[in-house]
Each structure stands twice: as structure tokens, then as C-alpha cells.
Design a protein around this motif. Structure first.
Motif, PDB file in Angstrom:
ATOM      1  N   VAL A  53     -15.342  12.333  -9.545  1.00  0.00           N
ATOM      2  CA  VAL A  53     -14.817  10.998  -9.256  1.00  0.00           C
ATOM      3  C   VAL A  53     -14.548  10.308 -10.587  1.00  0.00           C
ATOM      4  O   VAL A  53     -15.031  10.733 -11.639  1.00  0.00           O
ATOM      5  N   CYS A  54     -13.783   9.230 -10.516  1.00  0.00           N
ATOM      6  CA  CYS A  54     -13.602   8.366 -11.680  1.00  0.00           C
ATOM      7  C   CYS A  54     -13.283   6.967 -11.186  1.00  0.00           C
ATOM      8  O   CYS A  54     -12.883   6.773 -10.032  1.00  0.00           O
ATOM      9  N   SER A  55     -13.478   5.995 -12.052  1.00  0.00           N
ATOM     10  CA  SER A  55     -13.068   4.627 -11.752  1.00  0.00           C
ATOM     11  C   SER A  55     -11.681   4.400 -12.328  1.00  0.00           C
ATOM     12  O   SER A  55     -11.258   5.096 -13.258  1.00  0.00           O
ATOM     13  N   ALA A  56     -10.968   3.443 -11.789  1.00  0.00           N
ATOM     14  CA  ALA A  56      -9.620   3.151 -12.268  1.00  0.00           C
ATOM     15  C   ALA A  56      -9.678   2.335 -13.556  1.00  0.00           C
ATOM     16  O   ALA A  56     -10.726   1.824 -13.949  1.00  0.00           O
ATOM     17  N   GLN A  57      -8.565   2.237 -14.223  1.00  0.00           N
ATOM     18  CA  GLN A  57      -8.366   1.377 -15.392  1.00  0.00           C
ATOM     19  C   GLN A  57      -9.036   1.903 -16.654  1.00  0.00           C
ATOM     20  O   GLN A  57      -9.178   1.185 -17.632  1.00  0.00           O
ATOM     21  N   GLY A  58      -9.476   3.160 -16.643  1.00  0.00           N
ATOM     22  CA  GLY A  58      -9.991   3.761 -17.860  1.00  0.00           C
ATOM     23  C   GLY A  58     -11.370   3.281 -18.257  1.00  0.00           C
ATOM     24  O   GLY A  58     -12.134   2.753 -17.447  1.00  0.00           O
ATOM     25  N   ALA A  59     -11.689   3.462 -19.547  1.00  0.00           N
ATOM     26  CA  ALA A  59     -13.027   3.156 -20.051  1.00  0.00           C
ATOM     27  C   ALA A  59     -13.286   1.654 -20.028  1.00  0.00           C
ATOM     28  O   ALA A  59     -12.378   0.837 -20.179  1.00  0.00           O
TER      29      ALA A  59
ATOM     30  N   VAL B  68     -21.756   3.914 -17.545  1.00  0.00           N
ATOM     31  CA  VAL B  68     -21.840   4.544 -16.224  1.00  0.00           C
ATOM     32  C   VAL B  68     -23.261   5.047 -15.973  1.00  0.00           C
ATOM     33  O   VAL B  68     -23.811   4.897 -14.874  1.00  0.00           O
ATOM     34  N   ALA B  69     -23.863   5.634 -17.006  1.00  0.00           N
ATOM     35  CA  ALA B  69     -25.240   6.129 -16.861  1.00  0.00           C
ATOM     36  C   ALA B  69     -26.186   4.994 -16.509  1.00  0.00           C
ATOM     37  O   ALA B  69     -27.061   5.139 -15.642  1.00  0.00           O
ATOM     38  N   GLU B  70     -26.035   3.840 -17.169  1.00  0.00           N
ATOM     39  CA  GLU B  70     -26.879   2.686 -16.847  1.00  0.00           C
ATOM     40  C   GLU B  70     -26.651   2.239 -15.411  1.00  0.00           C
ATOM     41  O   GLU B  70     -27.594   1.905 -14.686  1.00  0.00           O
ATOM     42  N   THR B  71     -25.387   2.225 -14.988  1.00  0.00           N
ATOM     43  CA  THR B  71     -25.060   1.790 -13.629  1.00  0.00           C
ATOM     44  C   THR B  71     -25.685   2.707 -12.587  1.00  0.00           C
ATOM     45  O   THR B  71     -26.110   2.252 -11.515  1.00  0.00           O
ATOM     46  N   LEU B  72     -25.770   3.985 -12.902  1.00  0.00           N
ATOM     47  CA  LEU B  72     -26.249   4.969 -11.927  1.00  0.00           C
ATOM     48  C   LEU B  72     -27.763   5.120 -11.907  1.00  0.00           C
ATOM     49  O   LEU B  72     -28.295   5.841 -11.068  1.00  0.00           O
ATOM     50  N   ARG B  73     -28.465   4.453 -12.812  1.00  0.00           N
ATOM     51  CA  ARG B  73     -29.922   4.519 -12.780  1.00  0.00           C
ATOM     52  C   ARG B  73     -30.426   3.907 -11.479  1.00  0.00           C
ATOM     53  O   ARG B  73     -30.075   2.793 -11.122  1.00  0.00           O
ATOM     54  N   GLY B  74     -31.245   4.656 -10.793  1.00  0.00           N
ATOM     55  CA  GLY B  74     -31.751   4.188  -9.516  1.00  0.00           C
ATOM     56  C   GLY B  74     -30.832   4.486  -8.357  1.00  0.00           C
ATOM     57  O   GLY B  74     -31.200   4.270  -7.204  1.00  0.00           O
TER      58      GLY B  74
ATOM     59  N   ALA C 138     -16.393   0.225 -15.602  1.00  0.00           N
ATOM     60  CA  ALA C 138     -17.274   0.859 -14.610  1.00  0.00           C
ATOM     61  C   ALA C 138     -17.960  -0.163 -13.710  1.00  0.00           C
ATOM     62  O   ALA C 138     -18.200   0.093 -12.527  1.00  0.00           O
ATOM     63  N   HIS C 139     -18.285  -1.333 -14.253  1.00  0.00           N
ATOM     64  CA  HIS C 139     -19.037  -2.325 -13.484  1.00  0.00           C
ATOM     65  C   HIS C 139     -18.230  -2.921 -12.333  1.00  0.00           C
ATOM     66  O   HIS C 139     -18.796  -3.598 -11.464  1.00  0.00           O
ATOM     67  N   LEU C 140     -16.924  -2.675 -12.298  1.00  0.00           N
ATOM     68  CA  LEU C 140     -16.084  -3.252 -11.254  1.00  0.00           C
ATOM     69  C   LEU C 140     -16.019  -2.391  -9.998  1.00  0.00           C
ATOM     70  O   LEU C 140     -15.393  -2.796  -9.019  1.00  0.00           O
ATOM     71  N   PHE C 141     -16.691  -1.236 -10.004  1.00  0.00           N
ATOM     72  CA  PHE C 141     -16.502  -0.282  -8.919  1.00  0.00           C
ATOM     73  C   PHE C 141     -17.812   0.019  -8.189  1.00  0.00           C
ATOM     74  O   PHE C 141     -18.908  -0.251  -8.687  1.00  0.00           O
ATOM     75  N   ASP C 142     -17.651   0.588  -6.998  1.00  0.00           N
ATOM     76  CA  ASP C 142     -18.778   0.880  -6.113  1.00  0.00           C
ATOM     77  C   ASP C 142     -19.235   2.324  -6.334  1.00  0.00           C
ATOM     78  O   ASP C 142     -18.524   3.273  -5.989  1.00  0.00           O
TER      79      ASP C 142
END
Length: 667
Positions: free
Chosen positions: A142-148, A181-187, A151-155
């Protein structure tokens, strides 16, 4: 295969170059200008285009031009590709790598999130082309849109419980994006690790070069070296009391990045006797390196309740905590804040508040790391849950670098990003860690995350962490004993029994002896027998009559449990090997119990050698319990009639100890 794959293979053949097609939409081709045996161009068909890589090092534009093609010929549709997201977003890519969006451009879905299903492992990549490349290699991505950076804008909820492999682009924006992304995915994810392409810049280049999904390379971060760098930055700007404090603060900062792995959020308390001791500068450095700092100057408790939440909550930074807890009256007005700090020490302790016009009971999470700095002592319920350091004013010979946020902030931010990246690779192991602890009880709970982080980092840090833990916990215990009247009372009572060599002391006499102790507070207290009994009742210590039934007072036996539980041992309580001979052969029943031979520990008495009791034996027939003297001092046995000591250990006809005065009365 796709139109682009067939087009490129045909162009190579039309130019007299050898092409060998393989299964799975792959082909090896002879590079222009190279021998037929040198098939250094690899082709890989993916959805909507073909990927190409030249192992000889030529630029793709030059290779394509040599066979009469352009970049647009690598796409099935020479106008480019359209990537459709599950929520209606469409991303249009042209051959010259320009992008535009249409449809639901405010959507939060990840590209291909609807296709991962029950996949256990999912790759997170930076662009849609990378997703299709991973799929062509047999994986899910998977990837989020709009590039690097977005990440915080996506589910990211579709990745819950998955093993996630983040493929970072090999540049700074790509690595920063991977860390975010790694921080977002913690938990959320079961595990997260960050890798990079073995060849080229991104996942598409890696697959185009013929590499497999298990051939991504991991950019290993040396944990011990990273902690060394954090400590160096810390001590560059702040003078800390000693090396133990520097190591403890370093580990605490690292632990803020690994909090999702733990059940306890240690507090860090930095106090000082006066101002200008470096507390605020310490908070500057912590704020620059810890996870998601949240300054709480003038913040209300309701605001904090609404700021804490998620699997990885922010780190609370509380400066000038003495204005919150500095006096009894002020502290009473901030009981909610203290309750928040106390409850937030452990996961799963939410606060319940009524919210809205209907006063709906609502739970607010409290679990978060917190650091407090202030002048004077903090509440003991907070320090008991904290790593405690006492700052001091910098001496004349001690120098530090001036801290300027504009200049030094980016340096600390780089350390913070490295800590976040390292932590993302360690969460799995840390969540299972059960480190050997040098302390017990709540101190062990508080220090366990720091010790676990040190063990994961390796090097000398496991040793440094345990040394810091032991030193700071012991120092806090000493401070606590000095400040706690209950502990001080027990300490002074033990001293009275030790100095008088008695096993029973009447209540009025014990009060009198306590008031005689130099530098004790009992002289200013109205310490009556009733007041003493009231203070001792929380330890389940009560008065009893002496053997003759003529006086009420305290027996030494009544204090043994409290002394053992709440006071640190006196030197005389430790049994030195030279004082005993221990049979290590085990107990008769085969257990590991140590057996002490009384005949080896009894002392010979004669007219020139007065009776002296060893730590293992009190007197004839009066053996110490559990192999030690009662409460750590050498006592004479009590008189059966009056409880006074019997220094000569004389017995009556019934083998009872009787003091000289009672012997005269009964003669």
C-alpha cells in the motif's frame, strides 16, 4: 504480458539484440553496444507498464534511444497511468513523472488497501508504481497519496495486526517519510521494520533489477552508538549531577520513543534547591529529542485529558512544577493534575469525567510519559513513580555550550528521528522483554522500560543502566527516609532499642528516649504514649504488658516486621562469612537450604571473656530467628519477671532468665 512489455522486447529484437523471456513477465536482454552473452538489461512487467534496469550502468534514456524508444514507450498507454484508490481518488502520472489528482481528493484511503485482505505481511512504499512492483513480485503493498510527508492524512487502520515492512526511498525525504509512517503504525501494526532497496532508489528499482522481496536491505542502527550520541548532546548543554543521572536521562528519552512496548510510563523528576540549576535547559534538550513533546505551561487538566490518547501519546513536559505543588494550599488546588500524573504511570487507568450538556460519563486516557522540573521536593506519590535527579548550580570550572534553538534544534531533531527509527525496529522485542532488575517493587516497574531499552541497545549500556538504577533508587530511598516521619520514627525506635540493649520499654520511657535524640523532630512534637500509639498503629504495632504485668509498653518483637519491611538493614544485620561456618551440603531433605552448625558459632565464655553474642546466637537456648539477631543488634535475654536485660544470663531453678535484682527479691 502488457503492451509495453511486448513493445520493448520487440524493439530490442528489431535492433539485433538478444532477448530471453522468462515466466512471470520477466526478460533479460542484451544491452546495446554489448556482446550477445552480456544480457545486462532486465525487464519486469507490472500492471500498466514495464520496469527496466541496466546492470551495465547506462542511463535508461540512452538505452531506450539506442533501440528507438522513449520513456513513454515503457507505459501500456503512452500518455501515462491512472491509479484508482478505494475511496474514489484518482492519481494520474505522465511518463515525465508529473502528477495530478481527480475524484475524491480529500479521501483518506491507502492505495490498494482493499486488496491486502488476510495478508500477514504488507509492504508500505512511497508511490503507486512501487505498490504495483511489489505485487508483481508476489507481495502485498500500500501507499499514501501525495508522496512523502503526508502520511498523517491517511487511514492506516487496514494494517492493524499486520507485519509491516516499510521500504524507504534512499534519500532524506524518503527516510523521514518512513520514520513518520513507522511512528503512525506503532500500536496498529503487529510489527514494523524499515528497509531499503538493494539496488536503485526505491521498491520499483529493486524489483526491476531482478531482486526478490526478501532481498531488501535493512539499514541497521547501532543502538549503543545512538545512546552515546544522545548522552553527548545532553551533557553538551547541561551539567548533570553525575554520570548516573546522565545515563538515566538518556535512557528515559529513548524510552519515550518505545512506550507502546511497555505497560508503565516512568516519570522523570528534576528538582533543585534553588533556581538557575539548569532545569529549563534540561527540558529544552529533552523536548528536542523525546517523542512528540507537549509543553504544559499554564495548561488546564481538561486540556491535558483531551491531548493524551492513542497507542503512543505525547510526552508531557512540566516546567516550574513548584508553582503547582510548591505549598500545601497550592497543591490542594491541583489535586486533579497530580491524580492525572499518578494514574498515567500505568496503562489502562483512564479518568472518568462527565461531559456535555447531558453530563455523559466519559473515559479519558491518562497513560503518557511525563517529565517535571521544579524547585524543592515534588509530591511523594509522584517521586515514587519517577526517576529522580537533583540538579545543582554549575560550578566555576564546569562549562557547557550555549543552546540556541535555531542553531541547535535541528541537531536534536536529527537525534530524535534516529531514535524513532531505531525504536520502530525494537518494539517487538521490547514488548516481550523481561530484563533482570537490580531493584524490586515499584522501583522495578518504573525502571524496567529503561533497563529493557539499554539491553536492546547493547554495548556497555546494560551495565550503565543497572548501575544508574541502583544508585538513583538508593539515593531516592535515603531522601524518602529522611522526609518520611513514619520511617524516621521507626528508625529512631530501632536506635533506642539498640542503644539500651533492652527488649521491652514502657511507653512513657520510649517517648522520653525519642525526645532525647539529637536533630530529631520529636522534641517539638507532643509525643505522649497515646500519640506514639496512634503513629504506630498503621504498622500494626501495639503495646503489651511486661512479663510481670505491671507496665504497658513495647516489645522489640512487635517491631521486627516493620523494621524488616520499611527500613534498610543496619551493618550489624549482615552476616559476614568470617562470623559463621556454613554447611553448603544442603538440608537433610535434599533442599538448597543452608545449615548453620551452632557448635561452630557459639563463643567460649570464661572469666576474662564476657559473653558476646554472634549474629546467629543470642544466648544459651535463645537462638536468633532466621539466622540473624533480632533487629540487627546484640541483646541480652529479657528477665522473666521484669523484662530487664540479663547480661550474665543467669537462670532460676526453672531454667528461666532472671535479672540480679529479681533474683535478690526471690531469694
Amino acid at each position: 504480458m502488457g503492451a509495453a512489455f511486448d513493445r520493448v522486447c520487440a524493439a530490442f529484437r528489431d535492433n539485433g539484440l538478444t532477448v530471453i523471456e522468462r515466466s512471470g513477465g520477466r526478460a533479460d536482454a542484451q544491452a546495446p553496444g554489448h556482446s550477445a552473452a552480456d544480457r545486462s538489461v532486465t525487464l519486469r512487467a507490472i500492471e500498466d507498464r514495464v520496469l527496466m534496469h541496466c546492470h551495465a550502468g547506462e542511463q535508461l534514456d540512452d538505452v531506450l534511444a539506442a533501440v528507438g524508444l522513449q520513456m513513454r514507450d515503457l507505459f501500456d498507454d503512452p500518455k501515462g497511468s491512472t491509479y484508482r484508490y478505494p475511496d474514489g481518488r484518482e492519481v494520474h502520472r505522465s511518463p515525465d513523472k508529473t502528477f495530478r489528482q481527480s475524484g475524491n481528493t480529500k479521501g483518506r484511503s491507502l492505495f490498494r488497501a482493499d486488496r491486502i485482505g488476510d495478508a500477514e505481511t504488507v509492504h508500505v512504499v512511497e508511490g503507486e508504481q512501487d505498490v504495483l512492483a511489489v505485487e508483481a513480485a508476489g507481495g502485498f503493498a500500500v501507499c499514501s497519496a501525495q508522496g512523502a510527508g503526508k502520511a498523517h492524512l491517511f487511514d492506516w487502520e487496514p494494517l492493524r495486526g499486520k507485519s509491516v515492512v516499510i521500504v524507504a526511498d534512499r534519500d532524506k525525504p524518503g527516510r523521514d517519510h518512513a520514520n513518520k509512517v513507522a511512528e503512525t503504525l506503532r500500536g496498529v501494526a503487529r510489527s514494523v521494520r524499515i528497509v531499503e532497496a538493494a539496488v536503485g532508489k526505491d521498491a520499483a528499482d529493486h524489483i526491476a533489477a531482478g531482486k526478490a522481496l526478501d532481498e531488501f536491505v535493512r539499514d541497521e542502527i547501532d543502538g549503543a552508538e545512538l545512546l552515546d550520541d544522545v548522552r553527548a548532546a545532553l551533557t553538551k548543554y547541561v551539567v548533570l549531577p553525575d554520570r548516573h543521572a546522565a545515563n538515566a536521562v538518556t535512557l528515559w528519552i529513548a524510552a519515550t520513543h518505545t512506550l507502546p512496548a511497555f505497560e508503565v510510563a516512568p516519570r522523570l523528576v528534576a528538582s533543585s534547591p534553588q533556581k538557575r540549576c539548569g532545569k529549563s535547559r534540561l527540558l529544552d534538550v529533552i523536548g528536542g529529542t523525546c517523542h512528540n513533546p507537549l509543553m504544559t505551561v499554564n495548561a488546564t487538566v481538561p486540556a491535558l485529558f483531551r491531548s493524551i490518547g492513542g497507542e503512543h501519546p505525547p510526552t508531557l513536559i512540566v516546567d516550574e512544577a513548584d508553582t503547582i505543588f510548591g505549598s500545601k494550599k497550592v497543591a490542594e488546588n491541583n489535586e486533579d493534575f497530580r491524580a492525572l500524573l499518578n494514574a498515567g504511570h500505568q496503562r489502562g487507568r483512564p479518568a472518568l469525567r462527565c461531559v456535555g450538556p447531558q453530563q455523559t460519563p466519559t473515559e479519558f486516557p491518562t497513560f503518557a510519559m511525563a517529565v517535571l522540573a521544579g524547585i524543592g521536593a515534588m509530591p511523594d506519590t509522584i517521586t515514587d513513580r519517577a526517576v529522580n535527579i537533583t540538579m545543582r548550580r554549575r560550578a566555576g570550572g564546569e562549562t557547557v555550550s550555549q543552546f540556541r534553538s535555531r542553531r541547535d534544534g535541528p541537531i536534536l531533531a536529527a537525534l530524535r528521528d534516529r531514535l524513532a527509527a531505531w525504536a520502530a525496529t525494537q518494539l517487538d522485542a521490547l514488548s516481550r522483554a523481561e530484563p533482570a532488575m537490580p531493584v524490586e517493587d515499584r522501583a522495578a516497574d518504573t525502571w524496567e522500560p529503561l533497563i529493557a531499552v539499554a539491553d536492546a541497545a547493547g554495548g556497555r549500556w546494560p551495565e550503565l543502566a543497572r548501575a544508574a538504577c541502583t544508585a538513583l533508587v538508593n539515593a531516592a530511598a535515603e531522601d524518602d527516609e529522611d522526609a518520611n516521619l513514619g520511617t524516621l520514627l521507626l528508625t529512631d525506635i530501632r536506635e533506642v532499642f539498640t542503644s539500651t540493649h533492652r527488649t521491652f520499654i514502657p511507653s512513657p520511657e520510649l517517648c522520653s528516649e525519642l525526645r532525647k535524640i539529637t536533630d530529631s523532630p520529636w522534641q517539638t512534637f507532643d509525643l505522649t504514649p497515646n500519640a506514639l500509639a496512634y503513629r504506630l498503629r498503621e504498622y500494626k504495632i501495639k503495646t503489651k504488658h511486661n512479663a510481670a504485668g505491671s507496665q504497658r509498653g513495647y516489645r522489640i518483637e512487635a517491631f521486627e516486621d516493620a523494621f524488616h519491611r520499611y527500613l534498610r538493614p543496619t551493618p550489624s544485620e549482615a552476616v559476614r562469612p568470617s562470623e559463621t561456618q556454613v554447611n553448603s551440603g544442603g538440608a537433610p531433605d535434599g533442599s538448597d537450604a543452608l545449615t548453620v552448625r551452632p557448635s561452630d558459632t557459639r563463643q567460649v565464655e570464661n572469666s576474662t571473656s564476657p559473653a558476646v553474642l554472634t549474629p546467629l546466637t543470642l544466648s544459651d537456648g535463645y537462638s536468633a530467628e532466621n539466622g540473624s539477631t533480632r533487629c540487627g543488634f546484640q541483646a541480652s535475654p529479657p528477665c522473666f519477671h521484669c523484662d530487664k536485660p540479663v547480661p550474665d544470663r543467669q537462670r532460676d531453678d526453672h531454667r528461666r532468665f532472671v535479672c540480679p535484682s529479681c533474683r535478690r527479691e526471690t531469694a
